[in-house]
Design a protein around this motif. Sequence first.
Motif: not given
Lengths: 420, 420
Positions: B270-273, B276
């Motif tokens: 997970q890159l998070g956020g 996006p």
Amino acid sequence: MARKNAFYAQSGGVTAVINASAAGVIEAARANKDVIGKVYAGRNGIIGALTEELIDTSKESKSAIEALKYTPGGAFGSCRYKLKDLKTSQREYERLIEVFKAHNIGYFFYNGGGDSADTCLKVSQLSEKMGYPIQAIHVPKTVDNDLPFTDVSPGFGSVAKYTAVSCREAALDVASMCATSTKVFVMEVMGRHAGWIAAAAGLAKEEADDAPHLILFPEIAFDKAAFMKKVEATVKKVGYCVIVVSEGARYEDGTFLADAGTTDAFGHKQLGGVAPVIAQMVKDELGYKYHWAVSDYLQRAARHIGSATDMEQAYAVGRAAVEFAVAGKNAVMPTVERKKTKKYSWTIGEAPLKKVANVEKAMPRKFISKDGFGITPSAREYLLPLIGGESYPPYKDGLPQFAKLKLVPVAKKLNDVFEV
Amino acid sequence: MARKNAFYAQSGGVTAVINASAAGVIEAARANKDVIGKVYAGRNGIIGALTEELIDTSKESKSAIEALKYTPGGAFGSCRYKLKDLKTSQREYERLIEVFKAHNIGYFFYNGGGDSADTCLKVSQLSEKMGYPIQAIHVPKTVDNDLPFTDVSPGFGSVAKYTAVSCREAALDVASMCATSTKVFVMEVMGRHAGWIAAAAGLAKEEADDAPHLILFPEIAFDKAAFMKKVEATVKKVGYCVIVVSEGARYEDGTFLADAGTTDAFGHKQLGGVAPVIAQMVKDELGYKYHWAVSDYLQRAARHIGSATDMEQAYAVGRAAVEFAVAGKNAVMPTVERKKTKKYSWTIGEAPLKKVANVEKAMPRKFISKDGFGITPSAREYLLPLIGGESYPPYKDGLPQFAKLKLVPVAKKLNDVFEV
């Protein structure tokens, strides 16, 4: 001199102070009514000239124009629409002259970056060729700070100030929580080609251990090993680490870090953003808890923390453009000239568009520290005055009050539709 | 009354104005020298009490304490360290009393959210049991605005102001470029459990077509079809669409949108956020060019655009906590009470910790519009006064000048090491 009208258009990505330039143009034109008739603004930039969608700024009140100095975004609309060379875009250039002729426009004020300086020059050249005289003056603007001949591009000072202030603030937050929580904070800033905005974050640092601890510039190829080493050393020494990364940060081979990290072999889509990529990389390698921010448009729209110096310069180049026109000049751009005084001071200079067009000013290597992760004293000396002074918009009920324009259209005179 | 020292600690996520509460506590204690001796602050919050790392605030100058009113982050350090019930965390509670006894501390001021209100209550209960009297007063703080009995949680007003101002500014940027560029802008704000901060963005809207056009609240299950329909209708009508999304936005089944979009079957990280994720969803479905921002810590550290009302309230609850203690009160929390006046006004009230502890105040459903994508007039009426007034820090050379404390440690009196 026969009185001619003026055309003003905003071009490309907007800034927190591009409207201050608009105010400068309009107020200076109003002060020169004997020479300049009305100022017509292009709706959505140059497209408005092509489609004959002009806005009559003479319908706007004095206070509305004054309020433009405090209003972010592009009040008349801007666009990304590049006119190429005279041959390729011949149809567009001729159309411009045609519309200008129909509305008795003799002055062309184009508020933009390098591309629009080129367009501006071409309009001036073509008008000569076509026997319809247009004085074309370029009004410099760009958060990227990449225009040559001018000490700074109006718009940059405000985004620089926002970045430095935000970095200093967020660092205090991280510092206070790092004992048990986030140890690494990554802040992404604009600047695909040059690290000017990232460099400005460096102004937040006063003492050696202050944030930002690392800046990743597009100018310096990303060296993962050196980066990780410095991040780890910083967390060990300071307790936390604040990293500012330019959206244009890239590997040795030119690949953007953002691209490399967010697409994969299975074709999963790019979600964008280099900050999460860097944050995840640190987590994977060093295991630190992270947070990241991408301020995106917030940074270039942040008029609430505008630089007073930047605002004054944006306004001044707008005014100067008109004064140049009144003085009979053509194909030039007013510039900001830094004076050689001990205390920062500046004046308005002048550059010929022939020299300006399509030249990009790079950030000098001497502005980046030897290890590639910080700025040098000479960068600081250059940057600091640009964020000087706070220009606050007026507030009502806790919210900034921005200009509300009437945007009255000018009646069309040509009986055709021009497709853009 | 025998003169006792006081202990002050910051707890949990910090805010733009938690240090204003610290200033209130310290200044009020200094004004009551006949009753209160020194104020010792916990280094990194309650952990500092457990490890006997105390900071002697009497060594700080009057101007340094004054500067705390304008300084974001937690000046003495904060932590996420939850003391559980008296039995489970018996060792920690007893240690607190032991340290307090060693340093002649009779007052415990704990500056935090719901969890710390609970800890505060337990300290007071245990002190009675152990026969060492401590007056424990909770000082409310949280950007999440979820504390009960108080009209607002100090810290919320400033993040609310930042969010509303930033949304209004960025919308002007998007509006000016939408003809040829970005049509959808997504701004992610904090609020994992409640949509208070997202709701505050709604204050940016004045006219029906103004941004934000959609707000995604954690309180309303995400309905993709309805969402897409409204985004498309907005772009068609207004030309662009600004979406504010709370990090806690979720599907009907409780899954966070951020989780759902950024992990996949192949186990990619997970890159998070959530911003996006939403932006990409819009692009996939409707094809619009997008930009997105995640302001993360920038929003809660943004002291440069602090709400004057919030700052005054944060300071006032700090002062009131000390005045309560001097008046002999125990196990209470000062609250902000909204007066029933036409023009917004407030006073300090009082709530017993027994009622406050571990109760979360939810956002009323009546604050969210029927379609689930906006705020109602009653939400606006509640929220607007909280962002009232601009409290600017002082600047030097274009940068905010924040407090610089000496943070002089108090000599340890216990000859042991306490592991946390």
